[in-house]
Design a protein around this motif. Structure first.
Motif, PDB file in Angstrom:
ATOM      1  N   GLU A 138      44.380  35.700  35.902  1.00 51.35           N
ATOM      2  CA  GLU A 138      44.315  35.733  37.359  1.00 51.35           C
ATOM      3  C   GLU A 138      43.639  36.986  37.895  1.00 51.35           C
ATOM      4  O   GLU A 138      43.432  37.098  39.108  1.00 51.35           O
ATOM      5  CB  GLU A 138      45.728  35.647  37.948  1.00 51.35           C
ATOM      6  CG  GLU A 138      46.454  34.340  37.642  1.00 51.35           C
ATOM      7  CD  GLU A 138      47.839  34.305  38.246  1.00 51.35           C
ATOM      8  OE1 GLU A 138      48.249  35.320  38.863  1.00 51.35           O
ATOM      9  OE2 GLU A 138      48.518  33.275  38.103  1.00 51.35           O
ATOM     10  N   HIS A 139      43.306  37.936  37.038  1.00 49.86           N
ATOM     11  CA  HIS A 139      42.744  39.197  37.493  1.00 49.86           C
ATOM     12  C   HIS A 139      41.306  39.375  37.024  1.00 49.86           C
ATOM     13  O   HIS A 139      40.931  38.941  35.931  1.00 49.86           O
ATOM     14  CB  HIS A 139      43.601  40.364  37.008  1.00 49.86           C
ATOM     15  CG  HIS A 139      44.941  40.430  37.675  1.00 49.86           C
ATOM     16  ND1 HIS A 139      45.990  39.640  37.280  1.00 49.86           N
ATOM     17  CD2 HIS A 139      45.387  41.166  38.719  1.00 49.86           C
ATOM     18  CE1 HIS A 139      47.039  39.888  38.053  1.00 49.86           C
ATOM     19  NE2 HIS A 139      46.695  40.806  38.930  1.00 49.86           N
ATOM     20  N   VAL A 140      40.524  40.032  37.865  1.00 47.09           N
ATOM     21  CA  VAL A 140      39.121  40.267  37.569  1.00 47.09           C
ATOM     22  C   VAL A 140      38.825  41.755  37.677  1.00 47.09           C
ATOM     23  O   VAL A 140      39.498  42.493  38.409  1.00 47.09           O
ATOM     24  CB  VAL A 140      38.193  39.484  38.525  1.00 47.09           C
ATOM     25  CG1 VAL A 140      38.450  37.988  38.394  1.00 47.09           C
ATOM     26  CG2 VAL A 140      38.388  39.925  39.968  1.00 47.09           C
ATOM     27  N   ALA A 141      37.812  42.188  36.930  1.00 53.90           N
ATOM     28  CA  ALA A 141      37.383  43.582  36.974  1.00 53.90           C
ATOM     29  C   ALA A 141      35.889  43.632  37.234  1.00 53.90           C
ATOM     30  O   ALA A 141      35.116  42.887  36.617  1.00 53.90           O
ATOM     31  CB  ALA A 141      37.714  44.291  35.664  1.00 53.90           C
ATOM     32  N   LEU A 142      35.488  44.495  38.159  1.00 53.94           N
ATOM     33  CA  LEU A 142      34.084  44.753  38.450  1.00 53.94           C
ATOM     34  C   LEU A 142      33.803  46.218  38.183  1.00 53.94           C
ATOM     35  O   LEU A 142      34.647  47.079  38.476  1.00 53.94           O
ATOM     36  CB  LEU A 142      33.750  44.431  39.908  1.00 53.94           C
ATOM     37  CG  LEU A 142      33.328  42.990  40.260  1.00 53.94           C
ATOM     38  CD1 LEU A 142      34.436  42.008  39.913  1.00 53.94           C
ATOM     39  CD2 LEU A 142      32.968  42.893  41.733  1.00 53.94           C
ATOM     40  N   LEU A 143      32.622  46.505  37.637  1.00 53.07           N
ATOM     41  CA  LEU A 143      32.241  47.878  37.344  1.00 53.07           C
ATOM     42  C   LEU A 143      30.907  48.189  38.001  1.00 53.07           C
ATOM     43  O   LEU A 143      29.899  47.529  37.726  1.00 53.07           O
ATOM     44  CB  LEU A 143      32.131  48.104  35.830  1.00 53.07           C
ATOM     45  CG  LEU A 143      31.756  49.524  35.412  1.00 53.07           C
ATOM     46  CD1 LEU A 143      32.912  50.483  35.676  1.00 53.07           C
ATOM     47  CD2 LEU A 143      31.366  49.582  33.937  1.00 53.07           C
TER      48      LEU A 143
END
Length: 278
Positions: A138-143
């Motif tokens: 359910e979680h996303v990461a953007l860099l």
């Protein structure tokens, strides 16, 4: 290097996380296929902030996060703590050791909330590029990054797959005032480590012959996303350990993670050591 940490907080991982099995090391072919998919997706720029005054779709945010630039020992380093709201809890039971790349539509849904939270920090959002974007449950990461100066801005947010709603947004910025350190062809650099207390994010540079980066954090094994010479990964647990023997007023936090590299020729380098400034 001194590390400034937030006030200590008691946080617990969801019990289900303790039963997660470590993932097996993916093959070089799997890494290359995943990297190619991710590269096609992150090449699509996120939607521009056409209305800076408009509210981003963020319902709530939570605790402060610490970013520790552990690979900038020979440079002028920055350790920036950004407040991100209340201390409401989070559950990471849906977390997966192997990531999936975000679609362009998912990036468009999440990026405005992340950029709004990152605005006002030391990361120049006018120049910063979105270099990696991944989903784990359910979680996303953007860099987001600039290479000169070497600064990473990471964003961890909750976004159900197929849903435009974004909440639980945590962000932070860390790096140095100098240019980014290049990785050798068969090596990597250890970049910024973000300690969320109940989750951690790390990123760095990966050499041209590196197809995959696997991170061991306690009893978890995490397959990083690798694309365009960078890697990023997040997991529900600690990345740093404090040295209780440090004198009062000093912070002895140190990384407690190890790395394996999968090279493009199929070679697996166990307990690989990062390249650091000389």
């Amino acid at each position: 290097m001194n590390v400034h940490t937030p006030d200590s907080a008691n946080s617990r991982l969801d019990a289900a996380l303790r039963s997660l099995d470590a993932a097996s090391t993916p093959t070089a072919e799997q890494h290359q296929r995943a990297a190619a998919t991710l590269e096609r997706i992150v090449a699509t720029a996120p939607a521009a902030d056409t209305n800076p005054g408009a509210a981003a779709p963020v319902r709530r945010t939570r605790r402060r996060l610490l970013l520790v630039p552990v690979a900038a020992a020979a440079l002028t380093a920055a350790a920036i703590v950004l407040p991100t709201g209340n201390d409401g809890g989070r559950a990471y039971a849906s977390w997966t050791p192997v990531p999936t790349a975000l679609t362009a539509a998912e990036i468009d849904a999440v990026a405005p909330a992340c950029r709004k939270r990152l605005r006002g920090g030391s990361l120049d959002l006018e120049r910063a590029r979105l270099v990696l974007a991944e989903r784990r449950g359910e979680h996303v990461a953007l860099l987001y990054r600039t290479d000169d100066p070497d600064i990473s801005g990471s964003c961890l947010a909750r976004n159900l797959q197929g849903d435009d709603d974004v909440d639980d947004v945590d962000v932070g910025i860390g790096g140095s005032t100098g240019p980014a350190l290049p990785a050798p062809a068969r090596g990597f650099t250890q970049g910024t480590i973000a300690d969320y207390r109940d989750a951690s994010v790390t990123d760095g540079a990966a050499g041209a012959d590196v197809a995959g980066v696997t991170i061991h954090a306690g009893n978890l094994t995490v397959q990083a996303s690798v694309s365009n010479g960078r890697y990023v990964a997040w997991w529900p647990g600690a990345a740093l350990e404090r040295d209780r023997d440090q004198p009062s007023g000093e912070d002895g936090a140190r990384p407690i993670i190890t790395y394996d590299l999968t090279l493009t020729d199929g070679t697996v380098v166990r307990d690989a050591q990062p390249t650091l400034p000389s």
